[in-house]
Every structure is written in C-alpha cells, then in structure tokens.
Write a protein that holds these residues in place. Structure first.
Motif, mmCIF file in Angstrom:
data_model
loop_
_atom_site.group_PDB
_atom_site.id
_atom_site.type_symbol
_atom_site.label_atom_id
_atom_site.label_comp_id
_atom_site.label_asym_id
_atom_site.label_seq_id
_atom_site.Cartn_x
_atom_site.Cartn_y
_atom_site.Cartn_z
ATOM 1 N N TYR A 85 0.857 -1.188 0.000
ATOM 2 C CA TYR A 85 0.000 0.000 0.000
ATOM 3 C C TYR A 85 0.887 1.230 0.000
ATOM 4 O O TYR A 85 2.066 1.170 0.355
ATOM 5 N N ARG A 86 0.307 2.317 -0.412
ATOM 6 C CA ARG A 86 0.934 3.618 -0.133
ATOM 7 C C ARG A 86 -0.176 4.605 0.203
ATOM 8 O O ARG A 86 -1.284 4.508 -0.310
ATOM 9 N N LEU A 87 0.127 5.526 1.107
ATOM 10 C CA LEU A 87 -0.864 6.534 1.482
ATOM 11 C C LEU A 87 -0.818 7.680 0.475
ATOM 12 O O LEU A 87 0.239 8.003 -0.072
ATOM 13 N N SER A 88 -1.971 8.289 0.251
ATOM 14 C CA SER A 88 -2.009 9.478 -0.608
ATOM 15 C C SER A 88 -1.590 10.683 0.230
ATOM 16 O O SER A 88 -1.560 10.630 1.459
ATOM 17 N N GLU A 89 -1.294 11.757 -0.499
ATOM 18 C CA GLU A 89 -0.917 12.991 0.186
ATOM 19 C C GLU A 89 -2.011 13.427 1.166
ATOM 20 O O GLU A 89 -1.728 13.857 2.284
ATOM 21 N N GLU A 90 -3.253 13.305 0.712
ATOM 22 C CA GLU A 90 -4.373 13.723 1.567
ATOM 23 C C GLU A 90 -4.480 12.848 2.812
ATOM 24 O O GLU A 90 -4.768 13.323 3.900
ATOM 25 N N GLU A 91 -4.223 11.542 2.638
ATOM 26 C CA GLU A 91 -4.269 10.642 3.806
ATOM 27 C C GLU A 91 -3.179 10.999 4.815
ATOM 28 O O GLU A 91 -3.395 10.980 6.028
ATOM 29 N N ILE A 92 -2.003 11.331 4.288
ATOM 30 C CA ILE A 92 -0.895 11.702 5.185
ATOM 31 C C ILE A 92 -1.249 12.973 5.960
ATOM 32 O O ILE A 92 -1.076 13.049 7.179
ATOM 33 N N LEU A 93 -1.807 13.945 5.243
ATOM 34 C CA LEU A 93 -2.196 15.195 5.916
ATOM 35 C C LEU A 93 -3.303 14.965 6.941
ATOM 36 O O LEU A 93 -3.313 15.594 8.002
ATOM 37 N N ALA A 94 -4.187 14.034 6.631
ATOM 38 C CA ALA A 94 -5.263 13.725 7.595
ATOM 39 C C ALA A 94 -4.681 13.101 8.866
ATOM 40 O O ALA A 94 -5.143 13.381 9.977
ATOM 41 N N CYS A 95 -3.639 12.273 8.717
ATOM 42 C CA CYS A 95 -2.969 11.704 9.905
ATOM 43 C C CYS A 95 -2.361 12.817 10.746
ATOM 44 O O CYS A 95 -2.439 12.795 11.976
ATOM 45 N N CYS A 96 -1.753 13.798 10.080
ATOM 46 C CA CYS A 96 -1.141 14.914 10.816
ATOM 47 C C CYS A 96 -2.213 15.704 11.549
ATOM 48 O O CYS A 96 -2.022 16.101 12.702
ATOM 49 N N GLU A 97 -3.328 15.909 10.873
ATOM 50 C CA GLU A 97 -4.405 16.683 11.501
ATOM 51 C C GLU A 97 -4.890 15.986 12.769
ATOM 52 O O GLU A 97 -5.031 16.600 13.832
#
Ligand code: 5AD
Ligand code: FES
Length: 352
Positions: A85-97
């Motif tokens: 798997y790889r996370l999308s940019e949006e998924e990564i930003l959602a983790c940060c949020e």
C-alpha cells in the motif's frame, strides 16, 4: 558484579566514552547487578537533562513498497505475501491533523524505499505539513538517498532524518543485507545528513543474526564518535516470510542494558523505547524508559494499513486507533512516574 565492570561503569559515567575493547567487556560480563547500576546512572543523567518528560513522535507509515531486500525485514521486496500500500498525500495530511489534535508536535514520515515518493512529492508533502503546522517538526525516515535529494528535502522544511545504521561492522552489515547494498553508502548517507544540517538518528537491532559482542561494541563506538541527535535500538524479531524466519529474537535484557550504556555515552541523545521492545515484552517500553530512554513513537497510521506495515511478526498496536495508542502510552508512562509532553522535543544541547 566484578570489579573491572564496576570500574568501567564508573569511567563511562565520568568520561562518556570507553575504549572499544572495554565496551565489549561490559557487554560480555554483564549481570543483573551491572544492569541495575547502569540503569540508575542512566536515569539520573537523563533526569538532569529532560526531567520526567517523555517525548512522543507520531509515526506515519506512508508506504510499505520497498525496492530493497534486507534479509531481516518483513516488507523486503521478495516477500510476495506482503499486501502493498501507499498513502495518498491527503491521507498523510489527515494523519497529521488527527495527530496535532492529540498533542503530537513531531510527525515521522516513514516508509520503504518506494520510487513513487520522488523528491518532488516528498518536498511537497513536507512543505504542506510545515505550512499548516509551523510549530511541528517533520522527521523523514525514507531510507538511502543521494545528497542532493536530502538537500532538497531539508530545504523544503524537513527537520530530522532517521536512518538506522543497522550495524557498525562492515562484515556483519554484509550478512544482513543483499550484496547490492553497502555499508559505505549507509555511512555516506548518515554523514551527508549531518552535514546538511538535519538532526540525525541512527540505530541498530539488538540480537540480529550473526551479531557478536564485538559488533555491538562497534555500534557503541560509532554512537560515541558520530554523536547522533537521536538513536533507536530495538530487539531483532524474526518475520516468518524472510530468510531469518527461524532465527532467535533479541532480548529485553540486552536491549535495556545497551539503552543505559548509550545514555551514559551520550547524555543528551533522544533515545527511543521502541515498538519492537513493546512487542517482545508487554511492559517493554516502560522498561526501556526506566533504563534511560526518553522517547516513544506511537502509531498515527490509518488503522486500515497498520497490519500491512509488518517489519516483524506480531507487531503491537496494529488494531488500535491513534487516540487509543496515545492514551495507552500516556497511561503506561504515568504508571512509572513519567509524563508525555506536548512539545517538538528537540535535543537539549546544553550538556554534551
Ligand atoms: N526486527 C526488528 N526490527 C526490524 N527492523 C526491520 N526489520 C526488523 C525486524 N525483523 C527495523 C530496522 C529498520 C527499522 C525501520 O526497523 O532496524 O531500520
Ligand atoms: Fe498502541 Fe498501547 S501504544 S495500543
């Protein structure tokens, strides 16, 4: 404890270094009494610098796709049973949020060596995180890259880089890695990162196959001379779909012993009590802190991918939401008299 060990502990606490053969002696002649003495002294120096604070890093596992084939690692490219798997940019930003709301002020983007995450992509993600959360540190842990790539990512705002050296012995390195990987390049990366200005983390596995006490002594000497800002050590744990499936795991005892020694070598180092330590012992992370560590790295990855980032068998926290991990660790730290703080957690450079 024999008298030479007692003298070596004394000398280590006073000078923060020992000759190579003395590190080896300290490892070979360890005992419960020596571990206790080292632990007491390690906690004391850690306390003087960091008090009762334990720093947290939110770990975001951005991709388990890897071009490498390290013999110990569960996400090595030849493991065809691994669901990639790889996370999308949006998924990564959602983790940060989510992480920011939970009090994390450091985000660690870790992943296999996945070509999809080009310099441009990583730089864009880093600058977006730094723009949204200027009070946070961004740590990258994305493996070996060229100096130019590291420079671009630093310029985009990355603060820190974790790259375990895995072993400071060239021959041992060769037994853990396929021949297309080299000890020289690993070291080149670490020195480049430091020169560029990153806060740099190195580290190794305890009890990895073929490891001798002489190899571990070299690891300690490397930490003494390289003076990393951060250090991560954890027990080797076999993964069933690797060539090391049948090998013995490392121990809590030796890992904690080495954590104490590392704290005395380099008092201000940010030293992680790792998830691997928590995996081989239900109170492993607490024991790591009590041996001298001062950092924990709870998982912030989406629960849907956690099980897939399986570097070793039975990794903990793969079914828990980020908020659960965070409060679980807060409770664990509290139970031993420590406190997780909302802070970037930079290294305090006042003392060594
Ligand atoms: N057991 C313990 N640690 C491991 N790592 C990789 N595979 C294993 C394993 N089987 C560690 C390596 C790597 C870090 C991300 O995880 O040291 O640098
Ligand atoms: Fe993840 Fe305890 S830290 S569940």
């Amino acid at each position: 404890m024999n008298s030479r060990v007692a003298k070596l502990i004394e000398a280590l606490a006073a000078n923060h270094k020992l000759p190579l053969e003395d590190y080896e002696y300290l490892i070979q002649h360890r005992s419960d009494a020596a571990a206790e003495e080292l632990g007491k002294r390690a906690v004391k120096v850690r306390q003087e610098i960091y008090g009762n604070s334990v720093y947290v890093r939110g770990l975001i596992e951005i991709s388990n796709i890897c071009k490498n084939n390290c013999l110990y690692c569960g996400i090595r490219r030849s493991n065809y049973s691994c669901q990639r798997y790889r996370l999308s940019e949006e998924e990564i930003l959602a983790c940060c949020e989510e992480g920011y709301g939970l009090g994390f002020r450091t985000f660690v983007l870790q992943g296999g060596e996945d070509r999809y995450f080009s310099d441009e992509t990583v730089c864009r993600i880093v600058s977006r995180i730094k723009e949204r959360y200027p009070d946070c540190a961004v740590t990258l842990s994305l493996g070996e890259k060229s100096r130019e790539s590291y420079e671009k990512m630093y310029d985009a705002g990355a603060d820190r880089y974790l790259l375990r050296h895995e072993t400071a012995d060239r021959d041992h390195y060769g037994k853990l890695h396929p021949k297309e990987m080299s000890f020289e390049n690993r070291m080149r990366c670490l020195y480049d990162l430091k020169e560029i200005g990153y806060q740099v983390g190195c580290g190794f596995m305890v009890g990895s196959p073929f490891q001798t006490s002489s190899d571990l002594a070299e690891d300690l000497k490397f930490i003494e001379t390289f003076q990393p800002d951060m250090c991560g050590i954890g027990p080797f744990i076999p993964h069933q779909a690797t060539p090391f499936a049948g090998e013995k795991p490392g121990t809590v005892e030796l890992t904690c012993y080495l954590l104490s020694v590392i704290r005395l070598i380099h008092p201000s180092v940010l030293l992680t009590s790792t998830t691997a330590l928590g995996t081989i012992d239900p109170r492993g992370r607490e024991k790591g802190i009590l041996a001298g560590a001062n950092v924990v790295m709870p998982n912030l990855s989406p629960v849907s991918v956690r099980k897939k980032y399986e570097l070793y068998d039975n990794k903990i926290c793969t079914g828990d939401e980020s908020a659960q991990c965070r409060s679980c660790l807060a409770g664990r730290m509290k139970s031993i008299g420590y406190e997780i703080v909302t802070d970037r957690g930079d290294r305090k450079k006042s003392i060594t």
